[in-house]
Design a protein around this motif. Structure first.
Motif: not given
Length: 507
Positions: A407-422
């Motif tokens: 549910a989280a990865l697409s947001t970070c893949l499609q925007s360079p302004n989002w940071y992922l912590i997994w």
């Protein structure tokens, strides 16, 4: 099975039970440089700490990564005590506010009608019944939901005050409160109508009385089956009763409306006048209800699917065509039975594929691994989740555990302004080269992967979130985790004054 093995399995499923903070940022072995919004200075952020090394799915499968010795698990640090007021604020969220407001307004109307102060509802009770039920259906309708998200994201992204954008996200995430409140209220008005009919039974035909009772029972069963305890622990029971008894309730509602409208109370005769029927407001409420229920089902299709099984814990489903971020898909082996929702992973609308991560948690997901399908049923009309409002914000952080990555990865893949912590367990082995390749090909310098198996436990999540929130200059944090993990992070963010939205469990 030992408790250690259970902990690892739960982490891989995204359902990891509480593990006290066993490591902090100080245990990370490297950092990644990340530019700030203006690209004028570099800030040090926690970096990728997993063993994922590849730049593509093929190379990921060949790469073994650097060997990292597993440290001895530190002693668990005590959790800070959270005030009751803060807990209440999180509990009494927008969902419950919507539910409470909706029910209170309807109860006031019922009291006024029952005491004879307000006569209109006594004469046109069906309008209140169907108006509430129609609104309940509207709040869960995929088409209406997509329209609301599109409207808000198009008009209010980035330029409006942060408080306004946070309110928009909160309202869109918690529309279920209106759904539940209106369904409950519609049921109360239906009881009121049936009681009035029985009080006036001498002037009401037995068929109308009988259908009123049957409709009440059908709607009551549909509502009771949607209670969280039933929905979360007995999914198939919830689905069969909420859906099929709900459909039966719609049919009974139609019969109840038609019989009530064509029966003349003065002459005690039937008057099957079609023109008179279509002039009644409850007829058009029922028409709209029928449309809202049928429309999503008209979009179901059997589509081709490729299943990758990187481990016994996870199946990665690949479908053709790309998708926008923040959407979820419902899939099933059957055209009408046992639909399950999963977050969609895609690099964009122009991408060749989109993916679903399905962690083994029940018979359906277990069957995807034991007997992988080549075709599967899905609704072509996808529904939007809270991540879809990420467009509203200038910069944000997406935190997830285990299969919550879906549910989280697409947001970070499609925007360079989002940071992922997994946060997960043995991510490369568990989730496979496809997911690893997507992360490494797109998220360099803006991702922190924490392998709880290698590190001996979860990180100090709040310390990690706080440091990334400050360094990344974020406006918002979205969290997808299990119930306990979500609760801890939401409480921590609330206490730290960090705007955050977590996984929603309807009450």
């Amino acid at each position: 099975m030992s408790s250690t093995v259970r902990t690892v399995d739960d982490a891989e499923k995204g359902t990891l039970e509480h593990v006290s903070s066993m490591a902090t940022l100080d245990t990370m072995t490297s950092t990644a440089s990340i530019k700030d919004v203006a690209h004028k200075e570099l800030k040090r952020l926690p970096s990728d700490t997993s063993t994922l090394q590849a730049r593509s799915p093929d190379s990921v499968s060949k790469s073994k990564g650097a060997e990292i010795s597993k440290p001895d698990p530190p002693k668990p640090s005590p959790r800070p005590k959270v005030s009751k007021w803060l807990k209440f604020q999180l509990w009494f969220n927008t969902y419950r506010k919507f539910y409470t407001l909706t029910v209170i307004l309807n109860v006031i109307g019922l009291i006024l009608a029952a005491t004879g102060v307000w006569q209109y509802p006594r004469h046109y009770t069906s309008a209140f019944i169907l108006g509430n039920l129609q609104t309940a259906l509207l709040m869960r309708n995929e088409l209406f939901g997509r329209f609301l998200y599109l409207f808000v994201n198009t008009l209010f992204a980035k330029w409006t005050p942060l408080s306004f954008r946070l309110a928009c996200t909160s309202i869109l995430q918690h529309l279920g409160g209106i759904h539940s409140g209106c369904a409950t209220s519609g049921f109360m008005w239906l009881i009121f109508r049936v009681v009035i009919n029985f009080m006036n039974h001498k002037n009401t035909h037995d068929a109308v009385l009988a259908m009123g009772v049957v409709t009440n029972i059908a709607i009551a069963v549909s509502i009771l089956s949607a209670f969280p305890w039933v929905r979360n622990t007995h999914h198939n029971v919830f689905e069969r009763h909420h859906r099929f008894i709900g459909w039966l309730g719609l049919i009974c509602t139609w019969v109840f409306i038609v019989l009530g409208d064509i029966y003349d109370l003065d002459t005690h005769t039937w008057n099957p006048n079609g023109l008179h029927l279509v002039e009644q407001q409850d007829f058009w409420f029922a028409v709209m209800m029928t449309f809202l229920i049928l429309w999503p089902w008209l979009t179901i299709r059997s589509v081709k699917v490729d299943v990758e099984i990187p481990s016994p814990k996870v199946a990665v489903l690949r479908f053709e065509r790309g998708m926008q971020q923040g959407l979820l898909a419902r899939i099933s082996r059957s055209s009408i039975m046992e639909y399950h929702a999963f977050g969609i992973i895609s690099e964009g609308v122009d991408a060749k594929y989109h993916y679903l991560i399905c962690g083994v948690q029940g018979d359906f997901t277990k069957g995807l691994i034991q007997n992988p399908p080549t075709r599967i049923w899905t609704r072509q009309l996808k529904f939007a989740g809270v991540s879809n409002t990420s467009t509203l914000y200038k910069r944000g952080i997406r935190v997830c555990t285990g299969t919550g990555l879906g549910a989280a990865l697409s947001t970070c893949l499609q925007s360079p302004n989002w940071y992922l912590i997994w946060i997960g367990s043995d991510q490369e082995k568990t989730f496979g080269p496809t997911i690893a390749g997507l992360i490494h090909d797109n998220l360099e310098g803006r991702v922190t992967l924490w392998d709880s198996k290698q590190r001996g436990g979860r990180p100090d999540t709040m310390k990690l979130i706080k440091e990334v929130y400050t360094s990344w200059n974020a406006e918002i944090v979205f969290i997808t985790s299990n119930w306990i993990g979500n609760k801890e992070m939401m409480e921590g963010c609330k206490e730290a004054g960090i705007p955050a939205f977590g996984t929603l469990w309807d009450f």
